[in-house]
Design an enzyme around this catalytic site. Sequence first.
Site, PDB file in Angstrom:
ATOM      1  N   GLU A  33      14.475  25.843  28.093  1.00 25.17           N
ATOM      2  CA  GLU A  33      15.877  25.860  28.491  1.00 25.17           C
ATOM      3  C   GLU A  33      15.871  25.632  29.998  1.00 25.17           C
ATOM      4  O   GLU A  33      15.127  26.294  30.721  1.00 25.17           O
ATOM      5  CB  GLU A  33      16.512  27.229  28.196  1.00 25.17           C
ATOM      6  CG  GLU A  33      17.977  27.252  28.599  1.00 25.17           C
ATOM      7  CD  GLU A  33      18.609  28.651  28.519  1.00 25.17           C
ATOM      8  OE1 GLU A  33      17.868  29.639  28.481  1.00 25.17           O
ATOM      9  OE2 GLU A  33      19.850  28.716  28.493  1.00 25.17           O
ATOM     10  N   ARG A 262       2.725  35.079  23.525  1.00 28.91           N
ATOM     11  CA  ARG A 262       2.970  34.507  24.841  1.00 28.91           C
ATOM     12  C   ARG A 262       1.923  35.037  25.807  1.00 28.91           C
ATOM     13  O   ARG A 262       1.250  36.024  25.547  1.00 28.91           O
ATOM     14  CB  ARG A 262       4.358  34.869  25.329  1.00 28.91           C
ATOM     15  CG  ARG A 262       4.530  36.360  25.587  1.00 28.91           C
ATOM     16  CD  ARG A 262       5.793  36.716  26.373  1.00 28.91           C
ATOM     17  NE  ARG A 262       6.558  35.602  26.826  1.00 28.91           N
ATOM     18  CZ  ARG A 262       7.837  35.387  26.506  1.00 28.91           C
ATOM     19  NH1 ARG A 262       8.459  36.226  25.712  1.00 28.91           N
ATOM     20  NH2 ARG A 262       8.484  34.361  26.989  1.00 28.91           N
ATOM     21  N   LYS A 272      11.563  35.766  33.701  1.00 30.53           N
ATOM     22  CA  LYS A 272      12.455  34.811  34.338  1.00 30.53           C
ATOM     23  C   LYS A 272      13.553  35.533  35.107  1.00 30.53           C
ATOM     24  O   LYS A 272      14.007  35.079  36.132  1.00 30.53           O
ATOM     25  CB  LYS A 272      13.074  33.896  33.280  1.00 30.53           C
ATOM     26  CG  LYS A 272      12.422  32.521  33.252  1.00 30.53           C
ATOM     27  CD  LYS A 272      13.253  31.543  32.463  1.00 30.53           C
ATOM     28  CE  LYS A 272      12.518  30.201  32.399  1.00 30.53           C
ATOM     29  NZ  LYS A 272      13.214  29.233  31.552  1.00 30.53           N
TER      30      LYS A 272
END
Length: 557
Positions: A33, A262, A272
Amino acid sequence: MSDAPKLDFIREIIAADLAVGKHATVITRFPPEPNGYLHIGHAKSICLNFGIAAEHAEVGAKCHLRFDDTNPEKEELEYVESIKTDVKWLGFDWGEDLYFASNYFSYFHDCAIHLIREGKAYVEQESAEEMRAHRGNLTSPGTPSPGRSLSVEENLQLFASMKAGEFKEGECVLRAKIDLASPNMNLRDPVLYRIMHAPHHNTGDAWCIYPMYDFAHPLEDAHEHITHSLCTLEFENHRPLYDWFIENCPVPSRPRQIEFARLSLSYTIMSKRKLLELVQGGHVGGWDDPRLPTLSGLRRRGYPPEAIRHFCKRIGITKFNGTTDVALLEFDVRDFLNHAAPRRMAVLDPVKVVLENWSTEPLAVVEVPNHPQQAEMGNREIPIAAEVWIEREDFMEVPEKKFHRLAPDRHVRLKGGHIIRCTGFEKDAAGAITVIRAEILPGTVGADAPEGVACKAAIHWVDVATGIDAEVRIYDRLFTVEDPDAAEGGFLSVLNPESLTTLAAKVEPALAAADAGFSCQFDRTGYFIADARDHQPGVKPVFNRTVALRDSWAKRG
RNA sequence: AGCCUCAUAGUGUAAUGGUAACACCACAGAUUUUGAUUCUGUUAUUCAAGGUUCGAGCCCUUGUGAGGCUACCA
């Protein structure tokens, strides 16, 4: 450098699918994204997806770069560009396969209409809070809301009104009609579309309804004929929903979602949200601040993309949720740089050495190898005269037991040059060494120490008259920035916060002392290849260091 | 609490049901015109309890621990 040819569980699934002819080829995708810069965690996914495509090139495998831009409030064009730059820098190429989820908006809309017609989607006019209440909780089932009993015609009309902008944000949403009693909360009539009167970076004002990730993602994958949709573990519970959309919408292909763990790195900020906070709060210089684990930050710091790729290969792909020690990453960086980086000398905290018998041997240039082992990297000539800078810590007025460098009446080699003997020194009123006096031993350039001379070390030096040998970067455990969540003085990823101020204090005088071309940065790669890691507050740093030439690898790709 | 997932040296990752290994880290020696590199060596591993089996890290059961899920984010 031999990497285990073992297949991880994902590659095994793919190999099996290929073997039984389930797919003729493999198409993966990296679907960020565009709401921030890529970081080292993304590198794992990039290497996985593009890596798999590369491994199956013989059957025409590909990896798409797709921007998952379904939320106009968070996404910006700047991020799109940075992501493309970073993926390329890492060494991967999406060829013609660059896509935007926002280009599929009308397809998503068609699928929504299809679901409504099938009686599998309805318009909900409850508020978010009411929906939350009606959804039940982990142990009790949800209860039907009014929207659930609307007719197909009513839903079609309501949805058209939504699309036409006749509702305000939050007034209604489109939901899938699945199972309000499912133990998997994702299946309790999830939202498909919400209203957002916000301009989109790609579609402008064309839409005021935007699809949710769960609805859009499987359709994006199917639309692009993705065969294996690889995502991280937190989407495990979404897989039944992913499959439900594939099952119930008019899709051109049937992708399969597979989850893996991850990357979590010790001492490293990977969230983030926090990175955004650091950048927007001005705590760091920007997304490419060398202290950040963003790919652009690592690039500025001098991390070679080859090292990052090798690291990703070495840590493997599993479903185990662990924390990888950042030392694994650092090893690959050091390992690559050790082979690839030309060496230079640098002095950060300079003290002047006057070679008192210089005129007795008017040699003006010494030839120094660019790499200690790789002769093919050639040599360079460095001017030298009667005065040189050396590192302050390379001299001890009263040497301790294992100190092998310069001290009164002791010998040391100016790396690549002469062996010198300290004949004296001067101090200022505060007791700091201001100048060291020494004499060179004639004939010791490129030659062993004469009989009876003990010379156990070679130190970095820089000619005072002509300036420094190289642009330098500091290697230390500076992965770090202040933790915005900590009360005060908290560090998220520094083992040794003191080293930051210590090094800052060292760099300032060095900057002042050197004129031409000298620039120091708080980078960790290149100054110490290894030893600075062992710095402890109050303990003297290891004296030996390697300076890797920045441009040689920073310019790659 | 319900559902899903995971569990192998300090860290990460291997091991057709058949001798538990590789890398990093750490430590110790040797070499070294970078206290780097290189070389040699050392320490340490199957979450627990049952079961199946000649034989279990692997299969089954239960337990424990960890992660995820109750967004109109992705």
